[in-house]
Write a protein that holds these residues in place. Structure first.
Motif, PDB file in Angstrom:
ATOM      1  N   LEU A  92       0.743  -1.277   0.127  1.00  0.00           N
ATOM      2  CA  LEU A  92       0.059   0.168  -0.112  1.00  0.00           C
ATOM      3  C   LEU A  92       0.840   1.131   0.042  1.00  0.00           C
ATOM      4  O   LEU A  92       0.594   2.227  -0.732  1.00  0.00           O
ATOM      5  CB  LEU A  92      -0.898   0.033   1.004  1.00  0.00           C
ATOM      6  N   MET A 119      -5.249   2.782  -6.165  1.00  0.00           N
ATOM      7  CA  MET A 119      -6.198   2.234  -4.834  1.00  0.00           C
ATOM      8  C   MET A 119      -7.283   1.548  -4.861  1.00  0.00           C
ATOM      9  O   MET A 119      -7.850   0.784  -4.188  1.00  0.00           O
ATOM     10  CB  MET A 119      -6.361   3.859  -4.370  1.00  0.00           C
ATOM     11  N   CYS A 172      -7.931  -1.828  -2.897  1.00  0.00           N
ATOM     12  CA  CYS A 172      -9.183  -1.944  -2.083  1.00  0.00           C
ATOM     13  C   CYS A 172     -10.072  -3.146  -2.591  1.00  0.00           C
ATOM     14  O   CYS A 172     -10.374  -3.809  -1.586  1.00  0.00           O
ATOM     15  CB  CYS A 172     -10.014  -0.604  -2.111  1.00  0.00           C
ATOM     16  N   THR A 173     -10.081  -3.072  -3.874  1.00  0.00           N
ATOM     17  CA  THR A 173     -10.892  -4.280  -4.358  1.00  0.00           C
ATOM     18  C   THR A 173     -10.367  -5.580  -3.835  1.00  0.00           C
ATOM     19  O   THR A 173     -10.831  -6.714  -3.627  1.00  0.00           O
ATOM     20  CB  THR A 173     -11.190  -4.353  -5.936  1.00  0.00           C
ATOM     21  N   TYR A 195      -8.168  -6.229  -1.295  1.00  0.00           N
ATOM     22  CA  TYR A 195      -8.341  -6.410   0.006  1.00  0.00           C
ATOM     23  C   TYR A 195      -9.683  -6.911   0.470  1.00  0.00           C
ATOM     24  O   TYR A 195      -9.903  -7.801   1.075  1.00  0.00           O
ATOM     25  CB  TYR A 195      -8.000  -5.040   0.734  1.00  0.00           C
ATOM     26  N   VAL A 196     -10.853  -6.257  -0.111  1.00  0.00           N
ATOM     27  CA  VAL A 196     -12.137  -6.868   0.006  1.00  0.00           C
ATOM     28  C   VAL A 196     -12.391  -7.935  -0.318  1.00  0.00           C
ATOM     29  O   VAL A 196     -13.000  -8.949   0.600  1.00  0.00           O
ATOM     30  CB  VAL A 196     -13.046  -5.622  -0.468  1.00  0.00           C
TER      31      VAL A 196
END
Length: 169
Positions: free
Chosen positions: A17, A109, A113-114, A116-117
């Protein structure tokens, strides 16, 4: 629950990140880039996407087809809407002058985020790996993100080619 999710996240994820944020912030300023360096972020994002997809779902028919369809859509959208005035090429020096943009940071990002989710969801609901609709949707989304990076790279390379002139044998 959120605290548990964050505390169970491997430390290397936070380093990734930080790297992506630093590269995205750097992309927000005008800069000179070599053609070789222009390829780095799209290549890194491509490899990370493929590794993640392969680790979660394998890379068979449905997965590959979803990713390719998404990549085609993403690249096509970028190709169609690309602003070639955001680049100035100097073939003699081998440098490309890129106008600063927050788009690379936004894309990185969104991908992070995708990913990670999806990782959290698959860890909490392992059966999601077997849901064809979920797998196809995830692969299409990852493909669209990668297609956007690859489409942008293709546009930048096309502008470079026009500036460099015809290749002589």
């Amino acid at each position: 629950m959120l605290q548990q999710i964050v505390s169970h996240t491997p430390i290397y994820v936070w380093f990734i990140l930080a790297f992506l944020i630093s590269r995205g912030v750097a992309a927000s300023a005008d800069r000179d880039v070599t053609m070789r360096n222009l390829v780095v972020i799209p290549a890194v994002m491509l490899v990370l996407s493929w590794l993640d997809i392969n680790n979660k779902f394998g890379f068979d028919g449905l997965v590959a087809a979803g990713w390719v369809a998404g990549a085609s859509i993403g690249a096509g959208l970028v190709w169609r809407n690309f602003d070639s005035s955001s680049i100035a090429c100097d073939p003699a020096s081998g440098a490309i002058r890129l106008r600063g943009s927050w788009l690379p940071l936004a894309l990185m990002m969104a991908i992070f985020c995708t990913k990670y989710v999806v990782a959290v969801l698959v860890a909490m609901q392992p059966a999601a790996r077997e849901n064809s609709l979920f797998v196809a949707a995830v692969c299409i989304v990852f493909g669209m993100f990668n297609g956007a990076f690859l489409g942008r790279l293709a546009c930048q390379m096309a502008v470079w080619q026009r500036a460099a002139g015809p290749v002589r044998a």
